[in-house]
Write a protein that holds these residues in place. Structure first.
Motif, short mmCIF file in Angstrom:
data_model
loop_
_atom_site.label_atom_id
_atom_site.label_comp_id
_atom_site.label_asym_id
_atom_site.label_seq_id
_atom_site.Cartn_x
_atom_site.Cartn_y
_atom_site.Cartn_z
N PHE A 11 0.88 -1.17 0.00
CA PHE A 11 0.00 0.00 0.00
C PHE A 11 0.92 1.22 0.00
CE2 PHE A 11 -2.62 -3.11 2.43
CZ PHE A 11 -3.73 -3.14 1.61
N LEU A 14 4.13 1.12 1.93
CA LEU A 14 4.07 0.11 2.99
C LEU A 14 3.95 -1.29 2.41
CD1 LEU A 14 3.76 -0.32 6.11
CD2 LEU A 14 1.29 -0.25 5.71
N VAL A 16 3.13 -4.80 2.96
CA VAL A 16 2.36 -5.53 3.98
C VAL A 16 2.57 -7.05 3.86
CG1 VAL A 16 0.06 -6.03 4.84
CG2 VAL A 16 0.66 -3.70 4.21
N PRO A 35 0.33 -11.67 14.97
CA PRO A 35 0.03 -10.42 15.65
C PRO A 35 -0.82 -9.48 14.82
CG PRO A 35 2.39 -10.63 15.23
CD PRO A 35 1.76 -11.89 14.76
N SER A 36 -1.46 -8.56 15.50
CA SER A 36 -2.25 -7.53 14.84
C SER A 36 -1.36 -6.73 13.89
CB SER A 36 -2.86 -6.63 15.91
OG SER A 36 -3.52 -5.57 15.31
N GLY A 37 -1.84 -6.51 12.69
CA GLY A 37 -1.07 -5.74 11.72
C GLY A 37 -0.12 -6.58 10.89
N ALA A 38 -0.10 -7.90 11.12
CA ALA A 38 0.84 -8.78 10.41
C ALA A 38 0.46 -8.99 8.94
CB ALA A 38 0.92 -10.13 11.11
N GLY A 39 -0.81 -8.73 8.61
CA GLY A 39 -1.23 -8.90 7.22
C GLY A 39 -2.26 -10.01 7.02
N LYS A 40 -2.85 -10.49 8.10
CA LYS A 40 -3.79 -11.62 8.00
C LYS A 40 -5.03 -11.28 7.17
CE LYS A 40 -4.27 -11.85 12.48
NZ LYS A 40 -3.46 -10.65 12.83
N THR A 41 -5.63 -10.14 7.50
CA THR A 41 -6.84 -9.75 6.76
C THR A 41 -6.51 -9.48 5.29
OG1 THR A 41 -7.94 -8.84 8.72
CG2 THR A 41 -8.63 -7.95 6.59
N THR A 42 -5.40 -8.81 5.07
CA THR A 42 -4.98 -8.52 3.70
C THR A 42 -4.83 -9.83 2.90
OG1 THR A 42 -3.82 -6.57 4.52
CG2 THR A 42 -3.24 -7.32 2.32
P1 ADP Z 1 -4.08 -8.03 10.45
O1 ADP Z 1 -5.38 -8.49 9.89
O2 ADP Z 1 -3.05 -9.09 10.53
O3 ADP Z 1 -4.25 -7.34 11.76
P2 ADP Z 1 -4.08 -6.28 8.15
O4 ADP Z 1 -3.94 -7.20 7.02
O5 ADP Z 1 -5.45 -5.73 8.40
O6 ADP Z 1 -3.48 -6.94 9.47
O7 ADP Z 1 -3.12 -5.04 7.95
C1 ADP Z 1 -1.72 -5.19 7.77
C2 ADP Z 1 -1.09 -3.83 7.60
O8 ADP Z 1 -1.52 -3.24 6.40
C3 ADP Z 1 -1.45 -2.85 8.70
O9 ADP Z 1 -0.28 -2.14 9.05
C4 ADP Z 1 -2.45 -1.93 8.06
O10 ADP Z 1 -2.38 -0.65 8.60
C5 ADP Z 1 -2.05 -1.96 6.61
N1 ADP Z 1 -3.20 -1.79 5.70
C6 ADP Z 1 -4.25 -2.64 5.58
N2 ADP Z 1 -5.13 -2.23 4.65
C7 ADP Z 1 -4.61 -1.04 4.17
C8 ADP Z 1 -5.05 -0.10 3.17
N3 ADP Z 1 -6.18 -0.28 2.47
N4 ADP Z 1 -4.25 0.97 2.94
C9 ADP Z 1 -3.10 1.14 3.63
N5 ADP Z 1 -2.63 0.29 4.56
C10 ADP Z 1 -3.39 -0.78 4.83
#
Ligand code: ADP
Ligand code: MG
Length: 220
Positions: A11, A14, A16, A35-42
């Protein structure tokens, strides 16, 4: 069932996801922790075709290379092969429980009555038969989450992606939703990829994948 190679996601500046390869077998139920922010949701959004990886990624689901599909075909593939369960269920507030479950079936152009009957059957299985005409705001958190599970199942997808599906539920309700997922997995052979931070629940799945700082570090 799912083969993913070379998954990067950036992004702006960044980075990810930093090169993820994974292979999920048919009928497997896999936990993704980290951990939170590791990229799981992405990662889940990319595997589930809701978001795009950076260039040169390869993703195959059920033999289909999904990155080769254009908008309409991709939407159709997603609708018929993939189910989603989100942390905050994302039910549509203006529709009833039954309608929320039916919508993906209607989008798939299945006969209306078949969809309604299937939806009622799934909701009955989830012990929600007497909540069909309730709107989401008239349901408890656990009931809303079960409606979301039913909605994910309506088109009998081969894989369900769940992103902290019990993250906003109390322990007992969370346990119930997980048991239900495990039961469905056993009964229907649906593959599940479940992001969770609950290690106890993760330990009950076939396999745990750990993501740290955008990299897959273990395959247990
Ligand atoms: P998790 O689900 O593991 O907590 P995410 O996948 O939600 O983590 O996010 C991983 C990183 O990517 C975070 O630092 C988040 O801030 C960043 N991020 C997620 N989506 C976006 C986006 N649309 N634009 C910019 N940064 C993003
Ligand atoms: Mg997340």
């Amino acid at each position: 069932m799912i083969v993913a190679k070379n998954i990067h996601k950036t992004f702006d500046d960044l980075q990810v996801l930093k090169g993820i390869d994974l292979h999920i077998k048919k009928k497997e139920i896999v936990a993704i922790v980290g951990p939170s922010g590791a990229g799981k949701t992405t990662l889940l959004q990319i595997l589930g075709t809701l978001d795009k990886a950076d260039e040169n990624a390869f993703i195959q689901i059920n033999g289909q290379e999904i990155l080769k599909l254009k908008d309409k075909k991709l939407a159709h593939f997603r609708n018929t092969h993939i189910g989603f369960i989100f942390q905050f269920h994302q039910l549509l507030p203006e529709f009833t429980a039954l309608e929320n479950v039916c919508i993906p079936g209607f989008i798939a152009n299945k006969p209306k009555n078949d969809v309604i009957n299937d939806a009622k059957e799934i909701l009955e299985y989830l012990k929600l038969s007497d909540r069909l005409s309730h709107h989401p705001n008239e349901l408890s958190g656990g009931e809303q989450q079960r409606v979301a599970v039913a909605r994910a199942l309506i088109n009998k997808p081969s894989v369900i992606f769940a992103d902290e599906p019990t993250g906003n539920l109390d322990h007992k309700t969370a346990e119930r939703v997980y048991e239900l997922m495990l039961e469905l997995h056993k009964e229907l052979g649906t593959s599940f990829v479940v992001v969770t931070h609950d290690q106890t629940l993760a330990a009950r799945m076939d396999r745990i994948l750990t993501i740290e700082d955008g990299v897959l570090i273990t395959t247990g």
